[in-house]
Design an enzyme around this catalytic site. Structure first.
Site, PDB file in Angstrom:
ATOM      1  N   THR A  15       0.825  -1.221   0.000  1.00  0.00           N
ATOM      2  CA  THR A  15       0.000   0.000   0.000  1.00  0.00           C
ATOM      3  C   THR A  15       0.857   1.268   0.000  1.00  0.00           C
ATOM      4  OG1 THR A  15      -1.849  -1.148   1.023  1.00  0.00           O
ATOM      5  CG2 THR A  15      -1.814   1.226   1.255  1.00  0.00           C
ATOM      6  N   THR A  65      -5.522  -1.442   8.900  1.00  0.00           N
ATOM      7  CA  THR A  65      -5.700  -2.827   8.481  1.00  0.00           C
ATOM      8  C   THR A  65      -5.669  -3.753   9.694  1.00  0.00           C
ATOM      9  OG1 THR A  65      -4.999  -4.475   6.846  1.00  0.00           O
ATOM     10  CG2 THR A  65      -3.241  -3.245   7.937  1.00  0.00           C
ATOM     11  N   LYS A  69      -9.702  -2.770  12.157  1.00  0.00           N
ATOM     12  CA  LYS A  69     -10.728  -2.111  11.343  1.00  0.00           C
ATOM     13  C   LYS A  69     -12.021  -1.832  12.088  1.00  0.00           C
ATOM     14  CE  LYS A  69      -8.933  -3.547   6.970  1.00  0.00           C
ATOM     15  NZ  LYS A  69      -9.099  -4.237   5.710  1.00  0.00           N
ATOM     16  N   ASN A  90     -11.425   1.137   6.909  1.00  0.00           N
ATOM     17  CA  ASN A  90     -10.027   0.926   6.515  1.00  0.00           C
ATOM     18  C   ASN A  90      -9.350   2.230   6.096  1.00  0.00           C
ATOM     19  OD1 ASN A  90     -11.156   1.330   3.940  1.00  0.00           O
ATOM     20  ND2 ASN A  90      -9.591   0.050   3.002  1.00  0.00           N
ATOM     21  N   ASP A 105     -12.458  -1.026   1.171  1.00  0.00           N
ATOM     22  CA  ASP A 105     -12.345  -2.462   0.885  1.00  0.00           C
ATOM     23  C   ASP A 105     -13.531  -2.917   0.034  1.00  0.00           C
ATOM     24  OD1 ASP A 105     -10.009  -2.910   2.263  1.00  0.00           O
ATOM     25  OD2 ASP A 105     -11.015  -3.465   4.133  1.00  0.00           O
ATOM     26  N   GLY A 129     -14.232 -15.996   7.400  1.00  0.00           N
ATOM     27  CA  GLY A 129     -13.736 -14.798   8.073  1.00  0.00           C
ATOM     28  C   GLY A 129     -14.789 -13.717   8.041  1.00  0.00           C
ATOM     29  N   ALA A 130     -15.280 -13.330   9.217  1.00  0.00           N
ATOM     30  CA  ALA A 130     -16.359 -12.341   9.300  1.00  0.00           C
ATOM     31  C   ALA A 130     -15.898 -11.102  10.060  1.00  0.00           C
ATOM     32  CB  ALA A 130     -17.570 -12.973   9.993  1.00  0.00           C
ATOM     33  N   ALA A 133     -12.518  -7.007   7.189  1.00  0.00           N
ATOM     34  CA  ALA A 133     -12.526  -7.153   5.728  1.00  0.00           C
ATOM     35  C   ALA A 133     -13.679  -8.055   5.286  1.00  0.00           C
ATOM     36  CB  ALA A 133     -11.186  -7.712   5.251  1.00  0.00           C
TER      37      ALA A 133
HETATM   38  P1  NAD Z   1      -9.983  -9.232  11.316  1.00  0.00           P
HETATM   39  O1  NAD Z   1      -9.116  -9.614  12.458  1.00  0.00           O
HETATM   40  O2  NAD Z   1     -10.892  -8.074  11.470  1.00  0.00           O
HETATM   41  O3  NAD Z   1     -10.890 -10.480  10.917  1.00  0.00           O
HETATM   42  C1  NAD Z   1     -10.369 -11.749  10.666  1.00  0.00           C
HETATM   43  C2  NAD Z   1     -11.439 -12.763  11.051  1.00  0.00           C
HETATM   44  O4  NAD Z   1     -10.978 -14.050  10.644  1.00  0.00           O
HETATM   45  C3  NAD Z   1     -11.715 -12.840  12.548  1.00  0.00           C
HETATM   46  O5  NAD Z   1     -13.101 -12.708  12.789  1.00  0.00           O
HETATM   47  C4  NAD Z   1     -11.197 -14.212  12.967  1.00  0.00           C
HETATM   48  O6  NAD Z   1     -11.950 -14.803  14.009  1.00  0.00           O
HETATM   49  C5  NAD Z   1     -11.316 -14.979  11.678  1.00  0.00           C
HETATM   50  N1  NAD Z   1     -10.409 -16.116  11.578  1.00  0.00           N
HETATM   51  C6  NAD Z   1      -9.066 -16.121  11.803  1.00  0.00           C
HETATM   52  N2  NAD Z   1      -8.559 -17.345  11.560  1.00  0.00           N
HETATM   53  C7  NAD Z   1      -9.616 -18.130  11.166  1.00  0.00           C
HETATM   54  C8  NAD Z   1      -9.727 -19.484  10.768  1.00  0.00           C
HETATM   55  N3  NAD Z   1      -8.658 -20.290  10.723  1.00  0.00           N
HETATM   56  N4  NAD Z   1     -10.951 -19.940  10.430  1.00  0.00           N
HETATM   57  C9  NAD Z   1     -12.037 -19.138  10.471  1.00  0.00           C
HETATM   58  N5  NAD Z   1     -11.985 -17.837  10.847  1.00  0.00           N
HETATM   59  C10 NAD Z   1     -10.783 -17.335  11.180  1.00  0.00           C
HETATM   60  O7  NAD Z   1      -9.016  -9.038  10.045  1.00  0.00           O
HETATM   61  P2  NAD Z   1      -9.363  -8.282   8.681  1.00  0.00           P
HETATM   62  O8  NAD Z   1      -9.023  -6.870   8.799  1.00  0.00           O
HETATM   63  O9  NAD Z   1     -10.731  -8.690   8.302  1.00  0.00           O
HETATM   64  O10 NAD Z   1      -8.279  -8.902   7.673  1.00  0.00           O
HETATM   65  C11 NAD Z   1      -8.320 -10.255   7.277  1.00  0.00           C
HETATM   66  C12 NAD Z   1      -7.304 -10.492   6.190  1.00  0.00           C
HETATM   67  O11 NAD Z   1      -7.670  -9.819   4.983  1.00  0.00           O
HETATM   68  C13 NAD Z   1      -5.902  -9.989   6.509  1.00  0.00           C
HETATM   69  O12 NAD Z   1      -4.986 -10.988   6.147  1.00  0.00           O
HETATM   70  C14 NAD Z   1      -5.709  -8.797   5.601  1.00  0.00           C
HETATM   71  O13 NAD Z   1      -4.372  -8.617   5.224  1.00  0.00           O
HETATM   72  C15 NAD Z   1      -6.550  -9.178   4.404  1.00  0.00           C
HETATM   73  N6  NAD Z   1      -7.026  -8.000   3.643  1.00  0.00           N
HETATM   74  C16 NAD Z   1      -6.677  -7.873   2.346  1.00  0.00           C
HETATM   75  C17 NAD Z   1      -7.124  -6.764   1.628  1.00  0.00           C
HETATM   76  C18 NAD Z   1      -6.765  -6.556   0.188  1.00  0.00           C
HETATM   77  O14 NAD Z   1      -6.826  -5.415  -0.261  1.00  0.00           O
HETATM   78  N7  NAD Z   1      -6.431  -7.588  -0.556  1.00  0.00           N
HETATM   79  C19 NAD Z   1      -7.924  -5.811   2.239  1.00  0.00           C
HETATM   80  C20 NAD Z   1      -8.285  -6.008   3.553  1.00  0.00           C
HETATM   81  C21 NAD Z   1      -7.825  -7.106   4.264  1.00  0.00           C
END
Ligand code: NAD
Length: 278
Positions: A15, A65, A69, A90, A105, A129-130, A133
Site C-alpha cells: 500500500t 488494516t 478495522k 479501513n 475495501d 472470516g467475518a 474485511a
Molecule cells: P480481522 O481480524 O478483522 O478479521 C479476521 C477474522 O478471521 C476474525 O473474525 C477471525 O476470528 C477470523 N479467523 C481467523 N482465523 C480463522 C480461521 N482459521 N478460520 C475461520 N476464521 C478465522 O481481520 P481483517 O481486517 O478482516 O483482515 C483479514 C485479512 O484480509 C488480513 O490478512 C488482511 O491482510 C486481508 N485483507 C486484504 C485486503 C486486500 O486489499 N487484498 C484488504 C483487507 C484485508
C-alpha cells in the site's frame, strides 16, 4: 502531504509504495509511512497513540488494516454511510480537526470480484472470516449478485453478527452461518490465514468438494496455500491483488481529492509482484 498505514505485521504491505507512486505521477510531494503495531504490548493504546500522532502531525489520513478495522471506530468523529453499514473502517480522513472513517475495501473487492469471478446469481458461496474485511467482502458479494451466502468464522458469535448485519442490509439475500456439509460453488477467504504471520489455510478443500472457484483476499504472499491447493485441483482462482489495488486507489482519492489512475496502479502492482491482478 502525508498519510500512513496502521496495522500489525505490515512490513511487506505494498500500500505505501502504491500510494507514493500515484502521488508522484500527480506531481505531489506525498509521503506514506507505516505504523507497524507488531509486538506492541498494549495494541489498543498503540492504536490510539498512532492516530493521535498522525492527526497532530498534519497527516491527510491513515489506512487501517488487520486487526484494527473495527476497533478504530471508537476513536472517530463520524463514519461515511458505507463504513457505517459495513461496521468496519479501513480509511480515516482527517479534515477540519475531525476524523471520518470510510471503507474502500468494499469498492476494491467488488470491482475485482466482478472482473475476475463474474455475475453469480445461482452460486452458493462460502465466506471464511467475518471480521473487518469479511464484512465488506460479504456485502460486496451480495451486491455483485450472490443470492446465497454462507458465513464461517472460528468465532461463531462473529459469524452470526455478520449474518444478521447482512440480512438487515440486504433482506432479499439468503445469508446463513455455515456449519459444514452444504453444496458450495465458490469460496472466498477473508481470514488472515495464508499470511506469513498466519501460515496455513482456513479450510481444507475436501470440505467443499463441489467448489468451482476460490478467491483469497490475503495478498502477501499473493499465491497463498489455499490458492495453491485450489489451482492444483484445477479450480478458477482469484488473488487478493485486485482488491489491494482497488482499495488503495479509492483511499488515494479520499486523501488527496485527485482521481487515481487504477490502470496505472494495477500496472505498478504488476511490476512489484509479477502478478496480473483483476
Ligand atoms: P480481522 O481480524 O478483522 O478479521 C479476521 C477474522 O478471521 C476474525 O473474525 C477471525 O476470528 C477470523 N479467523 C481467523 N482465523 C480463522 C480461521 N482459521 N478460520 C475461520 N476464521 C478465522 O481481520 P481483517 O481486517 O478482516 O483482515 C483479514 C485479512 O484480509 C488480513 O490478512 C488482511 O491482510 C486481508 N485483507 C486484504 C485486503 C486486500 O486489499 N487484498 C484488504 C483487507 C484485508
Amino acid at each position: 502531504m502525508k498519510a500512513a498505514l496502521i496495522g500489525n505485521g505490515i512490513a511487506a504491505s505494498l500500500t505505501p509504495v502504491l500510494h507514493e507512486a500515484e502521488g508522484r505521477a500527480h506531481g505531489l510531494a506525498y509521503r506514506y509511512r507505516r505504523f507497524d503495531m507488531a509486538g506492541a504490548p498494549e495494541p489498543a493504546v498503540a492504536l490510539q497513540d498512532a492516530v493521535t500522532e498522525a492527526k497532530v502531525a498534519g497527516y491527510v489520513g491513515v489506512n487501517v488494516t488487520y486487526p484494527y478495522k473495527q476497533q478504530i471506530i471508537a476513536l472517530l468523529d463520524d463514519l461515511s454511510d458505507g463504513a457505517g453499514d459495513i461496521g468496519s473502517v479501513n480509511t480515516v480522513v482527517f479534515r477540519n480537526g475531525r476524523a471520518v472513517g470510510h471503507n474502500t475495501d468494499y469498492v476494491g473487492f467488488h470491482r475485482a470480484f466482478v472482473a475476475k469471478i463474474g455475475p453469480l446469481q445461482h452460486d452458493t458461496v462460502l465466506l471464511l472470516g467475518a471480521g473487518g474485511a469479511g464484512s465488506a467482502v460479504g456485502l460486496a458479494m451480495l451486491d455483485a449478485g450472490v443470492s446465497c451466502l454462507y458465513v464461517y468464522d472460528r468465532d461463531a458469535c462473529v459469524a452470526d453478527a455478520l449474518r444478521a448485519r447482512l440480512v438487515r442490509l440486504r433482506p432479499q439475500a439468503q445469508v446463513l452461518v455455515w456449519s459444514g456439509a452444504t453444496l458450495i460453488d465458490g469460496v472466498i477467504n477473508a481470514t488472515p490465514m495464508g499470511m506469513a504471520s498466519h501460515p496455513g489455510q482456513a479450510i481444507d478443500l475436501d470440505d467443499v468438494p463441489h467448489a468451482k472457484w476460490v478467491g483469497d483476499i490475503v495478498y502477501f504472499p499473493h499465491q497463498t496455500p489455499l490458492l495453491h491447493a485450489a489451482a492444483a485441483r484445477g479450480l478458477h482462482v482469484m488473488t487478493g491483488g485486485g482488491m489491494a489495488v482497488g482499495q488503495a486507489a479509492a483511499a488515494f482519492e479520499l486523501f488527496t481529492g485527485l482521481p487515481a489512475d487504477v490502470a496505472r496502479m494495477t500496472a505498478h502492482f504488476h511490476t512489484l509482484t509479477q502478478e496480473v491482478p483483476a
